[in-house]
Design an enzyme around this catalytic site. Structure first.
Site, PDB file in Angstrom:
ATOM      1  N   SER A 132     -13.876   8.663 -38.783  1.00  0.00           N
ATOM      2  CA  SER A 132     -13.053   8.068 -39.840  1.00  0.00           C
ATOM      3  C   SER A 132     -13.793   8.128 -41.172  1.00  0.00           C
ATOM      4  CB  SER A 132     -12.773   6.613 -39.486  1.00  0.00           C
ATOM      5  OG  SER A 132     -12.296   5.925 -40.620  1.00  0.00           O
ATOM      6  N   TYR A 146     -16.125  -1.260 -37.111  1.00  0.00           N
ATOM      7  CA  TYR A 146     -15.536   0.057 -36.855  1.00  0.00           C
ATOM      8  C   TYR A 146     -16.211   1.125 -37.724  1.00  0.00           C
ATOM      9  CZ  TYR A 146     -11.728   3.578 -37.316  1.00  0.00           C
ATOM     10  OH  TYR A 146     -10.984   4.730 -37.368  1.00  0.00           O
TER      11      TYR A 146
HETATM   12  N1  LIG Z   1      -4.732   7.009 -37.887  1.00  0.00           N
HETATM   13  C1  LIG Z   1      -5.633   7.161 -38.823  1.00  0.00           C
HETATM   14  O1  LIG Z   1      -5.347   7.183 -40.030  1.00  0.00           O
HETATM   15  C2  LIG Z   1      -7.071   7.332 -38.454  1.00  0.00           C
HETATM   16  C3  LIG Z   1      -7.986   7.454 -39.507  1.00  0.00           C
HETATM   17  C4  LIG Z   1      -9.318   7.661 -39.201  1.00  0.00           C
HETATM   18  C5  LIG Z   1      -9.718   7.763 -37.887  1.00  0.00           C
HETATM   19  N2  LIG Z   1      -8.807   7.608 -36.889  1.00  0.00           N
HETATM   20  C6  LIG Z   1      -9.304   7.711 -35.512  1.00  0.00           C
HETATM   21  O2  LIG Z   1      -8.451   8.523 -34.758  1.00  0.00           O
HETATM   22  C7  LIG Z   1      -8.509   8.156 -33.384  1.00  0.00           C
HETATM   23  C8  LIG Z   1      -7.098   7.931 -32.862  1.00  0.00           C
HETATM   24  O3  LIG Z   1      -6.521   6.871 -33.608  1.00  0.00           O
HETATM   25  P1  LIG Z   1      -4.939   6.621 -33.710  1.00  0.00           P
HETATM   26  O4  LIG Z   1      -4.691   6.283 -35.113  1.00  0.00           O
HETATM   27  O5  LIG Z   1      -4.233   7.737 -33.070  1.00  0.00           O
HETATM   28  O6  LIG Z   1      -4.819   5.276 -32.856  1.00  0.00           O
HETATM   29  P2  LIG Z   1      -3.848   4.815 -31.663  1.00  0.00           P
HETATM   30  O7  LIG Z   1      -2.460   5.223 -31.956  1.00  0.00           O
HETATM   31  O8  LIG Z   1      -4.111   3.356 -31.488  1.00  0.00           O
HETATM   32  O9  LIG Z   1      -4.409   5.594 -30.398  1.00  0.00           O
HETATM   33  C9  LIG Z   1      -5.634   5.201 -29.861  1.00  0.00           C
HETATM   34  C10 LIG Z   1      -5.836   5.798 -28.476  1.00  0.00           C
HETATM   35  O10 LIG Z   1      -7.122   5.352 -27.992  1.00  0.00           O
HETATM   36  C11 LIG Z   1      -6.935   4.805 -26.695  1.00  0.00           C
HETATM   37  N3  LIG Z   1      -7.887   3.733 -26.385  1.00  0.00           N
HETATM   38  C12 LIG Z   1      -8.127   2.598 -27.065  1.00  0.00           C
HETATM   39  N4  LIG Z   1      -9.050   1.851 -26.423  1.00  0.00           N
HETATM   40  C13 LIG Z   1      -9.398   2.526 -25.302  1.00  0.00           C
HETATM   41  C14 LIG Z   1     -10.284   2.270 -24.232  1.00  0.00           C
HETATM   42  N5  LIG Z   1     -11.007   1.140 -24.156  1.00  0.00           N
HETATM   43  N6  LIG Z   1     -10.405   3.198 -23.270  1.00  0.00           N
HETATM   44  C15 LIG Z   1      -9.673   4.338 -23.291  1.00  0.00           C
HETATM   45  N7  LIG Z   1      -8.792   4.619 -24.278  1.00  0.00           N
HETATM   46  C16 LIG Z   1      -8.661   3.729 -25.267  1.00  0.00           C
HETATM   47  C17 LIG Z   1      -5.509   4.254 -26.717  1.00  0.00           C
HETATM   48  O11 LIG Z   1      -5.061   4.063 -25.385  1.00  0.00           O
HETATM   49  P3  LIG Z   1      -3.877   3.029 -25.018  1.00  0.00           P
HETATM   50  O12 LIG Z   1      -2.588   3.792 -25.254  1.00  0.00           O
HETATM   51  O13 LIG Z   1      -4.117   2.721 -23.595  1.00  0.00           O
HETATM   52  O14 LIG Z   1      -4.001   1.853 -25.926  1.00  0.00           O
HETATM   53  C18 LIG Z   1      -4.802   5.361 -27.462  1.00  0.00           C
HETATM   54  O15 LIG Z   1      -4.488   6.424 -26.596  1.00  0.00           O
HETATM   55  C19 LIG Z   1      -9.389   6.908 -33.321  1.00  0.00           C
HETATM   56  O16 LIG Z   1     -10.706   7.248 -32.974  1.00  0.00           O
HETATM   57  C20 LIG Z   1      -9.336   6.400 -34.753  1.00  0.00           C
HETATM   58  O17 LIG Z   1     -10.490   5.647 -35.063  1.00  0.00           O
HETATM   59  C21 LIG Z   1      -7.498   7.394 -37.136  1.00  0.00           C
END
Ligand SMILES: NC(=O)c1ccc[n+]([C@@H]2O[C@H](COP(=O)([O-])OP(=O)(O)OC[C@H]3O[C@@H](n4cnc5c(N)ncnc54)[C@H](OP(=O)(O)O)[C@@H]3O)[C@@H](O)[C@H]2O)c1
Length: 334
Positions: free
Chosen positions: A181, A207
């Protein structure tokens, strides 16, 4: 536009942050550098593993990697959600090539079982995508007594990568891509307080620090794996409209709504790093929009080489694994 001017425009965009991380950055760079999409079939015969495939960026990534022909191992904590994603992918791509592996990335026992299962069933691993993530509003510790953010974003993925390294090393051209991130730019990493026991806790701060640790470790993996044939890179998606962002940072999500990237735009660089033969070959980098970006924007957040090595040792200890890539002088002689 000539290449020099395109580079200047890109660099100015990068400095603006909002311009860079939003959908504006994606749209401008796609035109500026005349990107082409990975060639259909470019992942035929290859296997990719994605953590967190049940929502947001991970869900989109597994679909796009599958569309390029990959067998995709879905690693997540909910068997029901995993089964639903596997069914959807099978239906959409017309082939049953989406094995599921249950693992809570915040639990070392769970990761050990997942590693055993994968090593027993897979013959190759072309790409490991470390994507699962979350922000926790309150400080708490996971099942191993490790602060939960550090456990999920750093220690768990480290143990997973270490466990699967033999399989990656056996697979020509294998890559590890960590989804990090841009929030990590805002925070230093206190090596004396990795688990935030002596500073006040705030979820976004924890985070951002863990994401800085994740990128720092990617640099160390790349340095230590030099010549082993596995490339390690981190990429950040900018700001993308996902269920996770809406739930964990609702105010930010509302405010930035109109300029957030789609999930496809957010993972473009991830898919490019996995599916393009030469992408990320000069590894140990942090990428956004198919270009390496700085590791630091604030000089006081910079970690020295000695500090990066110390972080590696601390995480090896916390992960409870044998050092997967000891310093050359510490390796047992052949
Ligand atoms: N969206 C953004 O703008 C953004 C920006 C910077 C970085 N990121 C990074 O991108 C990645 C994906 O984020 P997202 O925005 O797509 O979030 P999201 O929609 O919340 O998806 C997160 C995923 O991680 C899984 N997860 C969470 N805790 C877990 C655990 N303890 N064990 C196994 N799986 C787990 C969730 O599984 P469940 O379905 O079971 O909850 C889900 O599949 C993350 O690393 C986030 O930090 C996102």
């Amino acid at each position: 536009m000539d290449a020099m001017l395109a580079n200047v425009v890109d660099a100015v965009l990068e400095l603006s942050i909002v311009g860079s991380f939003s959908r504006i950055g994606y749209a401008v760079r796609r035109r500026l550098h005349a990107w082409s999409d990975p060639v259909p079939g470019s992942l035929d015969g290859q296997t990719a593993l994605v953590t967190g495939p049940t929502s947001g960026l991970g869900r989109q990534a597994v679909d796009e990697l599958a569309a390029l022909g990959a067998r995709v191992i879905l690693v997540g904590r909910s068997p029901d959600k995993l089964a639903a994603v596997a069914d959807e992918l099978t239906e959409r791509h017309g082939e049953d090539r989406f094995p599921t592996v249950e693992a809570d990335l915040g639990s070392l026992d769970s990761i050990r079982s997942a590693v055993e299962q994968i090593l027993a069933s897979e013959e190759r691993l072309d790409a490991l995508v470390d994507n699962a993530g979350a922000i926790f509003p309150e400080r708490h510790e996971g099942p191993d007594g490790i602060e939960a953010t550090l456990a999920l974003l750093v220690v768990g993925p480290f143990a997973l990568t270490a466990g699967l390294l033999p399989l990656l090393r056996r697979t020509p051209g294998a890559r590890v891509v960590a989804v990090t991130s841009g929030g990590m730019y805002t925070q230093p990493l206190d090596l004396d307080d990795l688990q935030l026991t002596s500073t006040s806790y705030a979820g976004p701060k924890a985070y951002a620090r863990s994401k800085r640790a994740q990128v720092t470790l990617i640099r160390e993996w790349a340095r230590r794996a030099d010549g082993l044939g596995v490339r390690f890179n981190a990429m950040h998606p900018g700001w993308a409209d996902t269920p996770g962002l809406a739930e964990m940072l609702p105010g930010f999500h509302r405010f930035m709504g109109p300029v957030l990237r789609s999930a496809t735009e957010g993972i473009d660089t991830l898919v490019w790093l996995v599916a393009t033969p030469d992408a990320g070959i000069d590894d140990g980098r942090l990428w956004l929009d198919r270009r390496p970006r700085p590791f630091d924007r604030i000089p006081s957040t910079r970690l020295t080489a000695a500090e990066r090595r110390r972080l590696w040792r601390e995480i090896v200890d916390l992960a409870g694994v044998e050092d997967p890539l000891p310093e050359p002088e510490a390796r047992p002689s052949a």
